[in-house]
Design an enzyme around this catalytic site. Structure first.
Site, PDB file in Angstrom:
ATOM      1  CB  CYS A  86      -1.020   6.288   0.995  1.00 24.71           C
ATOM      2  SG  CYS A  86      -1.427   7.845   0.228  1.00 24.71           S
ATOM      3  CG  ASP A  87       1.560   0.699   3.394  1.00 23.52           C
ATOM      4  OD1 ASP A  87       0.794  -0.032   2.739  1.00 23.52           O
ATOM      5  OD2 ASP A  87       2.000   0.383   4.515  1.00 23.52           O
TER       6      ASP A  87
END
Length: 184
Positions: free
Chosen positions: A67-68
């Site tokens: 994730c980012d």
């Protein structure tokens, strides 16, 4: 299914435990500064994919989640503030206007990868200078994209949200839960 979160974020760990109480955490060594894309949303996805693939290559049997999250203020990406001046700059820019929060999510098991970007719009009330300065003097802004924690004191700045609240914290819980069902 053995689940791996490719992130050391305490918020992501907390949110992922809402979906699955047991998982391991293995952070990637991806050089985030080397990854760019044409838009903030595409940048979030490119970063998430790079993190996920970096961990997944060493764990091909596991389901790996990368994730980012980036804050998009008029097309400019606001990551984690570099210092106090940067946090103050971001808060000034976000004050009294709407911005988008994009979280890229990539899930891989072996060669199978699926991904998406979740976007939420956040509207801030105008924030007084004294409040910006006081907030920048706390520890809260410095490890969060955009320099604020919606689940913390910055809740006082928020006029409204369109989209997933948990996305703003860094993990679109419901959408990720639905995607993980495809990997059972």
């Amino acid at each position: 299914m053995s689940l791996v979160l490719a992130s050391g974020s305490p918020r992501r760990k907390e949110l992922l435990s809402m979906i699955c109480p047991e998982f391991s955490v293995i952070t990637s060594e991806v050089d985030e500064s080397a990854i760019t894309a044409p838009t903030p949303a595409e940048t979030a996805l490119a970063l998430a994919t790079a993190k996920c693939r970096a961990v997944a290559k060493d764990h091909p049997e596991d389901v790996v989640i990368g994730c980012d999250t980036v804050v998009d203020c008029g097309g400019e990406i606001f990551g984690k503030p570099a210092d106090r001046d940067d946090a103050v700059r971001m808060l000034h820019a976000l004050s009294g206007r709407a911005h988008q929060v994009h979280t890229g999510v990539c899930v891989c098991r072996g060669e199978e990868c699926k991904s998406f970007v979740a976007t939420s719009t956040v509207r801030f009330y105008p924030i007084e200078e004294e409040t910006i300065q006081a907030y920048a003097d706390t520890a809260e802004p410095y490890d969060k994209a955009g320099g604020y924690a919606i689940q913390g004191t910055a809740a006082l700045f928020c006029e409204g949200i369109d989209g997933c609240y948990y996305n703003i914290m860094g993990l679109p819980v419901s959408r990720l839960a639905r995607l993980l069902r495809e990997f059972r």
